[in-house]
Motif scaffolding. Structure first.
Motif, PDB file in Angstrom:
ATOM      1  N   LEU A  51       0.769  -1.236  -0.025  1.00  0.00           N
ATOM      2  CA  LEU A  51       0.063  -0.021  -0.086  1.00  0.00           C
ATOM      3  C   LEU A  51       0.966   1.310   0.012  1.00  0.00           C
ATOM      4  O   LEU A  51       0.726   2.192  -0.719  1.00  0.00           O
ATOM      5  CB  LEU A  51      -0.863   0.033   1.048  1.00  0.00           C
ATOM      6  N   ALA A  52       2.080   1.349   0.837  1.00  0.00           N
ATOM      7  CA  ALA A  52       2.916   2.541   0.805  1.00  0.00           C
ATOM      8  C   ALA A  52       3.583   2.804  -0.477  1.00  0.00           C
ATOM      9  O   ALA A  52       3.692   3.810  -0.962  1.00  0.00           O
ATOM     10  CB  ALA A  52       3.693   2.244   2.169  1.00  0.00           C
ATOM     11  N   ARG A  53       3.943   1.537  -1.308  1.00  0.00           N
ATOM     12  CA  ARG A  53       4.706   1.678  -2.241  1.00  0.00           C
ATOM     13  C   ARG A  53       3.862   2.155  -3.420  1.00  0.00           C
ATOM     14  O   ARG A  53       4.126   3.011  -4.345  1.00  0.00           O
ATOM     15  CB  ARG A  53       5.197   0.314  -2.664  1.00  0.00           C
ATOM     16  N   ALA A  54       2.796   1.613  -3.416  1.00  0.00           N
ATOM     17  CA  ALA A  54       1.395   2.330  -4.349  1.00  0.00           C
ATOM     18  C   ALA A  54       1.293   3.625  -4.069  1.00  0.00           C
ATOM     19  O   ALA A  54       1.344   4.372  -5.144  1.00  0.00           O
ATOM     20  CB  ALA A  54       0.334   1.430  -4.255  1.00  0.00           C
ATOM     21  N   VAL A  55       0.858   3.961  -2.879  1.00  0.00           N
ATOM     22  CA  VAL A  55       0.482   5.534  -2.569  1.00  0.00           C
ATOM     23  C   VAL A  55       1.618   6.390  -2.990  1.00  0.00           C
ATOM     24  O   VAL A  55       1.478   7.380  -3.558  1.00  0.00           O
ATOM     25  CB  VAL A  55       0.162   5.638  -1.179  1.00  0.00           C
ATOM     26  N   THR A  56       3.076   6.206  -2.446  1.00  0.00           N
ATOM     27  CA  THR A  56       4.148   7.060  -2.872  1.00  0.00           C
ATOM     28  C   THR A  56       4.359   7.314  -4.262  1.00  0.00           C
ATOM     29  O   THR A  56       4.666   8.474  -4.675  1.00  0.00           O
ATOM     30  CB  THR A  56       5.269   6.364  -2.082  1.00  0.00           C
ATOM     31  N   ALA A  57       4.197   6.052  -4.887  1.00  0.00           N
ATOM     32  CA  ALA A  57       4.402   6.216  -6.420  1.00  0.00           C
ATOM     33  C   ALA A  57       3.428   7.067  -6.994  1.00  0.00           C
ATOM     34  O   ALA A  57       3.490   8.072  -7.914  1.00  0.00           O
ATOM     35  CB  ALA A  57       4.653   4.861  -7.146  1.00  0.00           C
ATOM     36  N   ALA A  58       2.125   6.745  -6.504  1.00  0.00           N
ATOM     37  CA  ALA A  58       1.258   7.657  -7.276  1.00  0.00           C
ATOM     38  C   ALA A  58       1.119   9.144  -7.177  1.00  0.00           C
ATOM     39  O   ALA A  58       0.657  10.066  -7.922  1.00  0.00           O
ATOM     40  CB  ALA A  58      -0.191   7.064  -6.693  1.00  0.00           C
ATOM     41  N   SER A  59       1.823   9.434  -5.867  1.00  0.00           N
ATOM     42  CA  SER A  59       1.931  10.938  -5.420  1.00  0.00           C
ATOM     43  C   SER A  59       3.352  11.493  -6.084  1.00  0.00           C
ATOM     44  O   SER A  59       3.548  12.777  -5.828  1.00  0.00           O
ATOM     45  CB  SER A  59       2.445  11.033  -4.053  1.00  0.00           C
ATOM     46  N   GLY A  60       3.990  10.680  -6.891  1.00  0.00           N
ATOM     47  CA  GLY A  60       5.123  11.144  -7.720  1.00  0.00           C
ATOM     48  C   GLY A  60       6.575  11.067  -6.921  1.00  0.00           C
ATOM     49  O   GLY A  60       7.401  11.672  -7.129  1.00  0.00           O
ATOM     50  N   HIS A  61       6.561  10.507  -5.589  1.00  0.00           N
ATOM     51  CA  HIS A  61       7.705  10.064  -4.989  1.00  0.00           C
ATOM     52  C   HIS A  61       8.002   8.909  -4.823  1.00  0.00           C
ATOM     53  O   HIS A  61       7.690   7.830  -5.159  1.00  0.00           O
ATOM     54  CB  HIS A  61       7.288  10.775  -3.618  1.00  0.00           C
ATOM     55  N   GLY A  62       9.154   8.681  -3.906  1.00  0.00           N
ATOM     56  CA  GLY A  62       9.422   7.362  -3.649  1.00  0.00           C
ATOM     57  C   GLY A  62      10.493   6.838  -4.491  1.00  0.00           C
ATOM     58  O   GLY A  62      11.269   7.397  -5.601  1.00  0.00           O
ATOM     59  N   ASP A  63      11.126   5.405  -4.095  1.00  0.00           N
ATOM     60  CA  ASP A  63      12.512   5.068  -4.874  1.00  0.00           C
ATOM     61  C   ASP A  63      12.138   4.926  -6.095  1.00  0.00           C
ATOM     62  O   ASP A  63      12.952   4.862  -7.228  1.00  0.00           O
ATOM     63  CB  ASP A  63      12.771   3.711  -4.126  1.00  0.00           C
ATOM     64  N   GLU A  64      10.884   4.348  -6.545  1.00  0.00           N
ATOM     65  CA  GLU A  64      10.603   4.084  -8.025  1.00  0.00           C
ATOM     66  C   GLU A  64      10.777   5.135  -8.840  1.00  0.00           C
ATOM     67  O   GLU A  64      11.247   5.053 -10.046  1.00  0.00           O
ATOM     68  CB  GLU A  64       9.207   3.197  -7.987  1.00  0.00           C
TER      69      GLU A  64
END
Length: 245
Positions: A104-117
């Motif tokens: 869930l955190a990986r998906a939310v972070t990526a959707a917001s335009g942030h994160g490692d991915e």
């Protein structure tokens, strides 16, 4: 064809949820260690980190950025494969691995335009790619990967009367556990508690990782057998839906 029905046992697997706490923390630490270890291998030095941030300074390789999420997705894949092959009790552990990877955190972070991915995608794409398109493609890929693992987890819990509640609890466990704990631990570091660095991480980080590993080992029976009588989701059956007898 027999109509599938839910189990009459409506107990909530509290022991499994308690066992998720050290597992989530250990997986989080392993994710961060994957960043620092790939930094050591690819850049010749350890990345420096606290409990939720890391940095390595000047390094031409994108591998330190990719190391953490790569570990998380491999863990999701391992949990999904185990869920599709294991028996009743093995499914509890398999679903726990999927949720501990914090999809869930990986998906939310990526959707917001942030994160490692997103950082990895920007390193790969360079400056010539439309940022909006890059964001959409990266977030879409992350959502597909996480949704696939979560779909396996949902199906693996088939036959439980409390399946929606168990799934929801596992889904938010990663955020609910790490959210309040990590800032508290970082405040201890900022106060100078066990802050001496070893292999890129403060001693407090290493001790917390060790404590999490001990907690996982101690709670493993609860993670695999959360209900006292050993009841759990029925094994998945090829070509048909789960039936609980």
């Amino acid at each position: 064809m027999e109509t599938p029905r839910l189990s009459e046992d409506r107990r909530f697997p509290w022991r499994w949820l308690v066992a998720l706490v050290p597992l989530v923390m250990l997986v989080h630490e392993a994710h961060e260690f994957a960043h620092t270890l790939t930094g050591r291998l690819a850049c010749g030095r350890w990345a420096e980190r606290d409990f939720n941030r890391w940095s390595i300074g000047a390094c031409d390789s994108w591998l330190p950025i990719a190391g953490g999420p790569l570990f998380s997705y491999l863990l999701m894949a391992a949990g999904a494969l185990l869920a599709m092959r294991a028996g009743r009790t093995g499914r509890w552990l398999a679903v726990g691995l999927i949720f501990a990877a914090n999809p869930l955190a990986r998906a939310v972070t990526a959707a917001s335009g942030h994160g490692d991915e997103m950082l990895v995608a920007r390193n790969w794409a360079g400056a010539g790619v439309d940022p909006a398109l890059l964001h959409a493609a990266t977030a879409g890929l992350v959502l597909v990967l996480c949704a696939g693992a979560l779909a396996v987890a949902w199906r693996a819990l088939g036959g439980l009367a409390r399946r929606p509640a168990v799934f929801a609890a596992g889904l938010v466990a990663g955020i609910a556990i790490t959210g309040p704990v990590l800032p508290m631990l970082n405040r201890l570091l900022e106060a100078g508690n066990l802050a001496m660095s070893m292999a890129g991480a403060p001693l407090l980080v290493h001790l917390f990782t060790l404590a999490s590993a001990v907690g996982v080992l101690a709670s493993l029976p609860w993670l695999a057998h959360p209900l006292p009588d050993g009841k759990g989701p029925e094994p998945l059956r090829a070509g048909g839906r789960t039936t609980v007898r």
